[in-house]
Design an enzyme around this catalytic site. Sequence first.
Site, PDB file in Angstrom:
ATOM      1  N   ASP A   1       0.863  -1.183   0.000  1.00 22.76           N
ATOM      2  CA  ASP A   1       0.000   0.000   0.000  1.00 22.76           C
ATOM      3  C   ASP A   1       0.898   1.231   0.000  1.00 22.76           C
ATOM      4  O   ASP A   1       1.848   1.323   0.791  1.00 22.76           O
ATOM      5  CB  ASP A   1      -0.899   0.000   1.242  1.00 22.76           C
TER       6      ASP A   1
ATOM      7  N   ASN B   1      -2.468  12.968  -3.960  1.00 24.42           N
ATOM      8  CA  ASN B   1      -3.591  13.349  -4.826  1.00 24.42           C
ATOM      9  C   ASN B   1      -4.138  14.723  -4.462  1.00 24.42           C
ATOM     10  O   ASN B   1      -4.456  15.533  -5.349  1.00 24.42           O
ATOM     11  CB  ASN B   1      -4.712  12.314  -4.726  1.00 24.42           C
TER      12      ASN B   1
ATOM     13  N   ASP C   1      -1.555   9.341 -10.576  1.00 21.94           N
ATOM     14  CA  ASP C   1      -1.479   8.303 -11.603  1.00 21.94           C
ATOM     15  C   ASP C   1      -0.035   7.985 -11.966  1.00 21.94           C
ATOM     16  O   ASP C   1       0.324   6.820 -12.204  1.00 21.94           O
ATOM     17  CB  ASP C   1      -2.229   8.755 -12.854  1.00 21.94           C
TER      18      ASP C   1
ATOM     19  N   GLU D   1      -4.565   2.481  -4.260  1.00 24.02           N
ATOM     20  CA  GLU D   1      -3.117   2.390  -4.078  1.00 24.02           C
ATOM     21  C   GLU D   1      -2.697   1.050  -3.492  1.00 24.02           C
ATOM     22  O   GLU D   1      -1.597   0.918  -2.945  1.00 24.02           O
ATOM     23  CB  GLU D   1      -2.632   3.537  -3.178  1.00 24.02           C
TER      24      GLU D   1
END
Length: 401
Positions: free
Chosen positions: A266, A274, A283, A309
């Site tokens: 993770d 983000n 991305d 993620e």
Amino acid sequence: MSESLTVSAAGFVLAINIFVAGLFTAAFGTVAWRNRSAIGARWLAIAYSIGMANAALEFILPTMQDPALLNLTVFTVALSAFLVSVIGLARHYGTPVLWNALALLAIASVGLNAALMDQASSASFWRAMAYQLPYFAAHVLGALTVWRSHRRQPLDLTLLVFLLVSGLQFVAKPFLALSMGDPGTADYLHSLYGAYSQTLTAFLLIATGVLMLLIIVRDEMAAITLRSETDKLSGLWNRRGFENHTERALVLARKASLPSALVVADLDHFKHINDTLGHAWGDTVITAFARLLTDNAEPRMVVARQGGEEFAVLLPGANLATARLYAEGVRVAFSGIGPQLGISALSASFGVVQLLPHDDLSDTLRRADQALYEAKKSGRNRVIVADPMLVTSNPEQLTGS
């Protein structure tokens, strides 16, 4: 067999060939229309449409008082259909088109038959062989195209065999005509040879056409399945693909009595990336991490993006030590690429577990998630290895490093 019967037999089968060619034109054309990337199907649709024109010209040929020029046209059209089919096979199988060989065959064959055009109505065995051999060569090029693709599934091998058999029947036709008495162009549809020739052609036309259609449909279905199992952003398997491919890999590993391990990962503070840098940067981070997972993986490993993620990697045939080394390698590499991406710091947390003899995938993922939870709670940017002898829902009982 009476003359009226042979007329109806040869003409009827020739009409069937036109109808069959039309069906295959429609079938390949439909595949090409529904999937613009099916370039091979597009070429095969063109090939069969040319084949329809060739069969129609054969109906006209016996009515000509001087059929030499039309006979050359029929030959050229038929050869074009076969050569376009070879291009279609190459496009579908992803092999280089043998343009030089196709062009040389076309020019030499048409030139030779044009030179022998005034013998078109004679009963010359060698004239007939010069007429039929280019068709044989075209089929050999088609079989060579399939062979060069290195596809060895039953349908592909069967198509290869049928292409060779179909080619050989053209070599056999001059001998067949010689044994039955070459009827010549004017009496072709009135002859027993014409009936046998058209029937054999019809059988092989249908067989090879069905095989090519089955192969294209098979590969299109496989492509659809692949797209449904692949994560578009990362290029890894998605959750569905991971489950399907993991089950297959585990069956093989257990049959060989080999251990397997699972790594889950993770990305740390991904929401912050983000929120502060934007989803485009997020991305970029996802794709960079996915590339590290695949670059460090062996071909047998199953690498997936579970969503967001979160990532998972199955290592069939690997023990805990191997899985831990893999996770540590990815962790260290990911920590070092932040400056290359224009981000000050990147890190990921990992949970590693050994699959137990009677584990199913959900049990293993649950234990791996517990180890990952411990890695997050312990400060992130680390690998936690779960005790393979400890099966619990309490993350406090997991050992870590």
